[in-house]
Design an enzyme around this catalytic site. Structure first.
Site, PDB file in Angstrom:
ATOM      1  N   LYS A 255      -2.590   4.353   8.109  1.00 47.70           N
ATOM      2  CA  LYS A 255      -1.588   4.669   7.092  1.00 47.70           C
ATOM      3  C   LYS A 255      -2.251   4.863   5.727  1.00 47.70           C
ATOM      4  O   LYS A 255      -1.940   5.802   4.993  1.00 47.70           O
ATOM      5  CB  LYS A 255      -0.547   3.551   7.012  1.00 47.70           C
ATOM      6  CG  LYS A 255       0.561   3.804   5.989  1.00 47.70           C
ATOM      7  CD  LYS A 255       1.241   2.528   5.569  1.00 47.70           C
ATOM      8  CE  LYS A 255       0.341   1.699   4.684  1.00 47.70           C
ATOM      9  NZ  LYS A 255       1.034   0.528   4.092  1.00 47.70           N
TER      10      LYS A 255
ATOM     11  N   LYS B 136      -6.611   1.869  -4.179  1.00 46.76           N
ATOM     12  CA  LYS B 136      -6.595   1.151  -2.901  1.00 46.76           C
ATOM     13  C   LYS B 136      -6.813   2.118  -1.737  1.00 46.76           C
ATOM     14  O   LYS B 136      -7.611   1.847  -0.817  1.00 46.76           O
ATOM     15  CB  LYS B 136      -5.261   0.429  -2.736  1.00 46.76           C
ATOM     16  CG  LYS B 136      -4.964  -0.137  -1.338  1.00 46.76           C
ATOM     17  CD  LYS B 136      -5.902  -1.260  -0.948  1.00 46.76           C
ATOM     18  CE  LYS B 136      -5.600  -1.792   0.462  1.00 46.76           C
ATOM     19  NZ  LYS B 136      -4.294  -2.457   0.561  1.00 46.76           N
TER      20      LYS B 136
ATOM     21  N   SER C  15       0.869  -1.182   0.000  1.00 50.64           N
ATOM     22  CA  SER C  15       0.000   0.000   0.000  1.00 50.64           C
ATOM     23  C   SER C  15       0.904   1.229   0.000  1.00 50.64           C
ATOM     24  O   SER C  15       1.239   1.770   1.052  1.00 50.64           O
ATOM     25  CB  SER C  15      -0.935  -0.007   1.213  1.00 50.64           C
ATOM     26  OG  SER C  15      -1.867  -1.057   1.123  1.00 50.64           O
TER      27      SER C  15
END
Length: 291
Positions: free
Chosen positions: A240, A171, A96
């Protein structure tokens, strides 16, 4: 490109089952991790070998599944794994990572004769284990087509999103929607409970009505009301991803409103939890009794 030899860096909760899927499909697999004991463990369980400089020269694909962009760049550029690859090899970053930095990394690798895809995943540990992840791919269509058979060993939904960085952008935005949806679901459950509606009943209402979501269907009873909080995705990792989504919005000049409140709330809660706190513990942490 006929993909046979695959290198995989990052053997965490997601990386390990993804490697199992790759090895199980018959690919020649070489693995690496910051923890040598983890490499030994995975090689003992799977048909895999440690990734070495000599092995890197023969790889068709080098895959990274790491915590963030800085670590991806450090591994590929500072530690020299990109330099050990033969020109024409494909790098797939399934971490990610930050979309803008992913786009810059694609350009850097292209200057070294390497191809690049960003291909983050959605679905959690269980779907990694059974090979039904959603994989969001950014890059060139030709590389995506070449990598599809490999990606299909790990995922059920392989979605081509757009140019390099697009997968990581999608994402982050998906997790922004997921996280904000989780928070409002939790708040509705707490209000229902105070009014005298059992939370499991309210969950049934949501699932039979327009408030239905991934959280109400797959997280509330399974991990929240049961008190197990074991979805396998940490609260800090979600935090995050929300930071990435916030930076993405800033980079394109869009001012978030509801999303900004969700990000700020998640940041506030994340500051007071451990790295192992599951993200479904928001059910407990957002209750008025816990504040």
């Amino acid at each position: 490109m006929n993909i046979q030899k695959v290198g995989f860096i990052g053997l965490g909760m997601m990386g390990a089952p993804m490697c199992a899927r790759i090895a199980g499909a018959g690919h020649t697999l070489y693995v690496a991790d910051a923890d040598p004991a983890r490499v030994e463990e995975i090689c003992g369980k799977l048909s895999a070998a440690p990734l070495t400089e000599a092995a890197a020269k023969d790889l068709d694909v080098l895959t990274t599944m790491l915590p963030n962009s800085s670590i991806v760049e450090s591994v590929l550029l500072d530690e020299g794994w990109a330099d050990r690859l033969t020109p024409g090899a494909l790098v797939i970053d399934m971490s990610s990572s930050e979309p803008v930095r992913s786009r810059e990394l694609a350009e850097t690798l292209a200057g070294r004769g390497l191809h690049y895809l960003d291909a983050p995943v959605s679905g959690g540990v269980k779907r990694a284990e059974n090979g039904t992840l959603a994989i969001l791919v950014g890059g060139e269509q030709a590389e995506m087509d070449a990598a599809r058979p490999l990606l299909e060993t790990m995922g059920q939904s392989i979605l081509f999103i757009g140019p390099a960085g697009s997968g990581h952008a999608a994402k982050a935005l998906n997790n922004l929607v997921s996280a904000c949806g989780l928070m409002i679901t939790v708040e509705a459950l707490h209000v229902a409970k105070r009014f005298g509606i059992a939370e499991d009943v309210m969950t049934d209402v949501l699932n039979a009505s327009s408030g239905r979501s991934n959280t109400s269907e797959n997280k509330v009873k399974q991990f929240m009301l049961s008190g197990t909080f074991g979805s396998g995705f940490s609260l800090k990792l979600m935090d995050k991803d929300l930071s990435i989504a916030g930076k993405l919005a800033e980079s394109v000049g869009y001012t978030l409103s509801f999303g900004a409140y969700g990000i700020d709330t998640w940041h506030r809660v994340a500051e007071g939890v451990s790295p192992t706190t599951d993200h479904t513990e928001m059910y407990r942490l957002l209750s008025e009794d816990a504040q």
